[in-house]
Design an enzyme around this catalytic site. Structure first.
Site, PDB file in Angstrom:
ATOM      1  N   CYS A 209     151.579 128.047 -49.847  1.00 14.79           N
ATOM      2  CA  CYS A 209     151.922 128.584 -51.206  1.00 14.79           C
ATOM      3  C   CYS A 209     153.394 128.800 -51.567  1.00 14.79           C
ATOM      4  O   CYS A 209     153.582 130.226 -51.433  1.00 14.79           O
ATOM      5  CB  CYS A 209     150.855 129.072 -51.868  1.00 14.79           C
ATOM      6  SG  CYS A 209     149.379 128.721 -51.598  1.00 14.79           S
ATOM      7  N   GLY A 213     160.698 130.477 -52.955  1.00 18.00           N
ATOM      8  CA  GLY A 213     160.611 130.601 -51.205  1.00 18.00           C
ATOM      9  C   GLY A 213     161.201 131.162 -50.368  1.00 18.00           C
ATOM     10  O   GLY A 213     161.625 131.221 -49.851  1.00 18.00           O
ATOM     11  N   LYS A 215     159.772 133.258 -48.867  1.00 14.73           N
ATOM     12  CA  LYS A 215     159.279 133.987 -47.608  1.00 14.73           C
ATOM     13  C   LYS A 215     160.469 132.291 -46.249  1.00 14.73           C
ATOM     14  O   LYS A 215     159.817 132.427 -45.367  1.00 14.73           O
ATOM     15  CB  LYS A 215     158.356 134.024 -47.758  1.00 14.73           C
ATOM     16  CG  LYS A 215     157.414 135.412 -47.747  1.00 14.73           C
ATOM     17  CD  LYS A 215     156.335 135.198 -48.704  1.00 14.73           C
ATOM     18  CE  LYS A 215     156.086 136.717 -49.139  1.00 14.73           C
ATOM     19  NZ  LYS A 215     156.471 137.356 -50.556  1.00 14.73           N
ATOM     20  N   ASP A 230     153.816 123.263 -52.583  1.00 11.14           N
ATOM     21  CA  ASP A 230     153.491 124.225 -53.667  1.00 11.14           C
ATOM     22  C   ASP A 230     153.151 123.009 -54.966  1.00 11.14           C
ATOM     23  O   ASP A 230     153.070 121.846 -54.848  1.00 11.14           O
ATOM     24  CB  ASP A 230     154.414 124.489 -54.207  1.00 11.14           C
ATOM     25  CG  ASP A 230     154.886 125.617 -55.857  1.00 11.14           C
ATOM     26  OD1 ASP A 230     154.398 126.870 -55.001  1.00 11.14           O
ATOM     27  OD2 ASP A 230     154.327 125.503 -56.866  1.00 11.14           O
ATOM     28  N   ASP A 267     150.520 132.590 -48.512  1.00 16.77           N
ATOM     29  CA  ASP A 267     150.829 133.818 -49.747  1.00 16.77           C
ATOM     30  C   ASP A 267     149.630 133.473 -50.805  1.00 16.77           C
ATOM     31  O   ASP A 267     151.015 132.703 -51.380  1.00 16.77           O
ATOM     32  CB  ASP A 267     152.524 133.573 -49.030  1.00 16.77           C
ATOM     33  CG  ASP A 267     152.655 134.994 -50.417  1.00 16.77           C
ATOM     34  OD1 ASP A 267     152.356 136.179 -50.126  1.00 16.77           O
ATOM     35  OD2 ASP A 267     153.930 134.917 -51.415  1.00 16.77           O
ATOM     36  N   CYS A 320     150.502 140.024 -53.063  1.00 16.93           N
ATOM     37  CA  CYS A 320     150.664 141.160 -53.410  1.00 16.93           C
ATOM     38  C   CYS A 320     149.917 141.898 -54.600  1.00 16.93           C
ATOM     39  O   CYS A 320     149.906 142.261 -55.522  1.00 16.93           O
ATOM     40  CB  CYS A 320     151.527 140.904 -54.219  1.00 16.93           C
ATOM     41  SG  CYS A 320     151.823 139.459 -55.426  1.00 16.93           S
TER      42      CYS A 320
END
Length: 362
Positions: A209, A213, A215, A230, A267, A320
């Site tokens: 995911c 970009g 990470k 994605d 993520d 997050c």
């Protein structure tokens, strides 16, 4: 100026560019837009000072919206208000209460002119009266800026002191941080995730995911041969400069790879409750019932990603979010256990946004 145009200007009024932009952004946010994206686009026409004021008003109002609405209700006897009128009052009360260098007469005048501009002329007197009311505003705590159901969850999960710290942190302007290996602006908490993969030069790495970009860029800087996925091609398009393989695919569906990656990063899309300072709209949009849908999608994404990992490989699952349904409950359902290497970054305790990460070794 013709007589008709002059009368039109008198009726609709005018206000400063900063407040005009702030009002328009907040109105669009009510309809689902994201404040940060609109401000980046619309502040380009403002000078530096006006752009800063528009940013302060928009994010200040969104962070303290629950409190502002309580004050509005107290001063209007809970009267039903058109959204344009409510936004003008939120902006006015925020500036009068929290911005010391803004002249009160300018705040009131612009608020009145904003409702006129929105063709809510009949509300001009109400706006003027509410903002000139000298009755003291009720004192509030940071917890009052968070929906009660969400704050109660944090108390249960992290304890009262940590929950209060999360709420306090959600009212602060996020500090800018640069990831040293990429030179990209990236939250300090977000920078914590990729090192958990323990990448070595030449390792193959799947980012399921990936957009926008940051990470993936970290992984490439560490020497990984990255493949980035994605579900939206327009989001992948912004990653072309990284020079890695880009694959448009929904990670919640079966992935077209097989067990060919040394490292996998999930993520996962999430509620974002660890980012309320950066994305204050979330506190007003998220509902408790949304967590079940997010959980189910996250379980599918993680289960599919596990199938892409080589024997002996490492997978990092991260969000997050501060909500267990999106974190340890997802790992437990997909893996059948909770690994030893699992932890939270809690806003107000550690620097930056809030994150969860679990390191899965196979």
């Amino acid at each position: 100026m013709s007589g008709a145009n002059a009368r039109k200007k008198d009726v609709q009024g005018s206000c400063t560019p900063a407040r005009s932009v702030a009002f328009d952004v907040l109105l669009r946010v009510e309809n689902g837009a994201w404040a940060s994206e609109l401000l980046r686009a619309w502040s380009a026409k403002l000078d530096t000072r006006d752009a800063a004021l528009a940013h302060e008003i928009v994010f200040g109002v969104l962070r303290r919206q629950l409190v502002l609405d309580t004050w509005i209700a107290a001063r209007t006897n809970s009267r039903k208000l058109d959204i344009e009128v409510r936004i003008a009052l939120r902006m006015g009360l925020y500036q009068l209460r929290y911005l010391d260098r803004v002249p009160p007469y300018a705040v009131v005048s612009d608020a009145v002119n904003l409702v006129k501009r929105a063709r809510k002329m009949s509300a001009a007197g109400l706006v003027n009266a509410v903002l000139k009311n000298k009755t003291p505003l009720a004192e509030t705590t940071a917890s009052g800026t968070i929906p009660a159901w969400l704050y109660a969850r944090w108390v249960r999960h992290f304890g009262e002191a940590a929950a209060a710290g999360i709420a306090e942190h959600s009212l602060l302007e996020p500090e800018a941080a640069v990831e040293p290996s990429t030179g990209r602006v990236q939250d300090i908490g977000a920078q914590w995730i990729v090192p958990l993969l323990a990448l070595r030069p030449g390792m193959s790495m799947l980012d399921t995911c990936a957009a926008p970009g940051n990470k993936t860029a970290q992984a490439i800087a560490a020497g990984a041969k990255a493949t980035a996925c994605d579900r939206h091609m327009h989001r992948l398009a912004g990653m072309r400069e990284l020079g890695c393989d880009l694959v448009q695919v929904d990670a919640a569906a079966a992935l077209p790879f097989g067990r060919c990656f040394d490292r996998v990063l999930v993520d996962a899309p999430c509620s974002g409750t660890g980012t309320l300072a950066r994305n204050p709209e979330i506190r007003h949009r998220l509902r408790a019932e949304d967590l079940a849908d997010l959980h189910n999608r996250q379980v599918r994404i993680l289960s599919n990603a596990i199938q892409c990992l080589k024997p002996g490989g490492v997978l990092v699952y991260s969000t997050c979010s501060l909500e267990p349904e999106e974190n340890e409950d997802v790992v437990r359902e997909a893996l059948g256990r909770i690994p030893e290497e699992t932890s939270y970054r809690v806003p107000g305790v550690q620097p930056g946004d809030g994150f969860y990460a679990a390191v899965l070794r196979f």
